[in-house]
Design an enzyme around this catalytic site. Sequence first.
Site, PDB file in Angstrom:
ATOM      1  N   HIS A  10      23.466   3.058  12.840  1.00  0.00           N
ATOM      2  CA  HIS A  10      24.639   3.890  12.940  1.00  0.00           C
ATOM      3  C   HIS A  10      25.556   3.536  13.998  1.00  0.00           C
ATOM      4  O   HIS A  10      25.095   2.705  15.088  1.00  0.00           O
ATOM      5  CB  HIS A  10      24.085   5.340  12.985  1.00  0.00           C
ATOM      6  CG  HIS A  10      23.466   5.611  11.820  1.00  0.00           C
ATOM      7  ND1 HIS A  10      24.132   6.217  10.541  1.00  0.00           N
ATOM      8  CD2 HIS A  10      22.180   5.917  11.638  1.00  0.00           C
ATOM      9  CE1 HIS A  10      23.225   6.505   9.810  1.00  0.00           C
ATOM     10  NE2 HIS A  10      22.037   6.248  10.122  1.00  0.00           N
TER      11      HIS A  10
ATOM     12  N   ALA B 173      -1.005  -2.251  13.608  1.00  0.00           N
ATOM     13  CA  ALA B 173      -0.666  -0.954  13.131  1.00  0.00           C
ATOM     14  C   ALA B 173      -0.205  -0.174  13.988  1.00  0.00           C
ATOM     15  O   ALA B 173      -0.360  -0.473  15.514  1.00  0.00           O
ATOM     16  CB  ALA B 173      -1.895  -0.349  12.807  1.00  0.00           C
TER      17      ALA B 173
ATOM     18  N   ARG C  74      12.603  -6.947  17.301  1.00  0.00           N
ATOM     19  CA  ARG C  74      13.351  -8.203  17.590  1.00  0.00           C
ATOM     20  C   ARG C  74      12.350  -8.998  16.827  1.00  0.00           C
ATOM     21  O   ARG C  74      11.309  -8.956  16.087  1.00  0.00           O
ATOM     22  CB  ARG C  74      13.326  -8.346  18.994  1.00  0.00           C
ATOM     23  CG  ARG C  74      11.948  -8.908  19.738  1.00  0.00           C
ATOM     24  CD  ARG C  74      11.634  -8.794  21.194  1.00  0.00           C
ATOM     25  NE  ARG C  74      12.219  -7.763  21.784  1.00  0.00           N
ATOM     26  CZ  ARG C  74      12.292  -7.363  23.129  1.00  0.00           C
ATOM     27  NH1 ARG C  74      12.047  -8.566  23.774  1.00  0.00           N
ATOM     28  NH2 ARG C  74      12.407  -6.341  23.523  1.00  0.00           N
TER      29      ARG C  74
ATOM     30  N   GLY D  18      -0.946  -0.544   9.165  1.00  0.00           N
ATOM     31  CA  GLY D  18      -0.664   0.652   8.776  1.00  0.00           C
ATOM     32  C   GLY D  18       0.505   1.252   9.904  1.00  0.00           C
ATOM     33  O   GLY D  18       0.520   0.919  10.954  1.00  0.00           O
TER      34      GLY D  18
ATOM     35  N   ASN E 261       0.923  -1.077  -0.207  1.00  0.00           N
ATOM     36  CA  ASN E 261       0.055  -0.132  -0.089  1.00  0.00           C
ATOM     37  C   ASN E 261       0.859   1.323  -0.044  1.00  0.00           C
ATOM     38  O   ASN E 261       2.084   1.133  -0.170  1.00  0.00           O
ATOM     39  CB  ASN E 261      -1.060   0.085   1.311  1.00  0.00           C
ATOM     40  CG  ASN E 261      -2.318   0.600   0.882  1.00  0.00           C
ATOM     41  OD1 ASN E 261      -2.385   1.709   0.099  1.00  0.00           O
ATOM     42  ND2 ASN E 261      -3.332  -0.041   1.384  1.00  0.00           N
TER      43      ASN E 261
ATOM     44  N   ARG F  64      -0.732 -13.591  20.866  1.00  0.00           N
ATOM     45  CA  ARG F  64      -1.458 -14.847  20.833  1.00  0.00           C
ATOM     46  C   ARG F  64      -1.135 -15.262  19.641  1.00  0.00           C
ATOM     47  O   ARG F  64      -0.867 -14.885  18.622  1.00  0.00           O
ATOM     48  CB  ARG F  64      -2.990 -14.580  21.098  1.00  0.00           C
ATOM     49  CG  ARG F  64      -3.617 -14.002  19.950  1.00  0.00           C
ATOM     50  CD  ARG F  64      -5.081 -13.750  20.154  1.00  0.00           C
ATOM     51  NE  ARG F  64      -5.704 -13.044  19.232  1.00  0.00           N
ATOM     52  CZ  ARG F  64      -6.222 -13.503  18.279  1.00  0.00           C
ATOM     53  NH1 ARG F  64      -6.027 -14.824  17.839  1.00  0.00           N
ATOM     54  NH2 ARG F  64      -6.983 -12.784  17.527  1.00  0.00           N
TER      55      ARG F  64
END
Length: 206
Positions: free
Chosen positions: A133, A178, A184, A160, A103, A201
């Site tokens: 960095h 979203a 991790r 999103g 998207n 879950r």
Amino acid sequence: MTERRFPFIDNKITALLGEDEDLRRLVAGDWIRYRTSPALQKLSWEAHATCATINRIYYDDPEEARRLFYELIPGAGRGVDFRPPINIDYGARLVIGDRTFINADFLVIGGGPVTIGSDCLIGPRCGIYTPNHAEDIKRRLEGWELPEPIAIGSNVWLGGSVTITPGVTIGDNSIIGAGSVVTRDIPAGVIAVGNPCRPIRPIAKG
């Protein structure tokens, strides 16, 4: 030194490899200095220019926009669908599996290799960030960064505004909520949310 080659090395990249130590370092998975590398700046500038053209012509000339997309990302599979705008630093470092949907406002930053599996759903405003960095103050001032690989499995749904940080792997079939910041690895077959993103879950098998 671990090899993390460009998935696709064309003649232009091959020629630049002979001229630029930082590009050779990037290909080898080593620390680089983008700000002092003419080759890396040239490659990313050209990629940004192609993205700008794709974004500008997408609705007026969709066939040409798609042609440029596959030229920019030779590792994109069949049936990849996307919506502009996109912004990608190095298309040759990106692999996208068949039938994945991307998207609007898709962003891939830095030179770390990024693999996205097949049948993924990438929500709007998702960002994939590969560079770390230097923490050391002197080395950071000198511009050193280490691009890390990111791998997203197949049939993954990113909601999103998901942010994915360097070195992360997301397993097959997982859903990332979203606004999550993935710092991790996320296992396969789970719903994960939050900042930092954590599994909450397993996904029920239908």
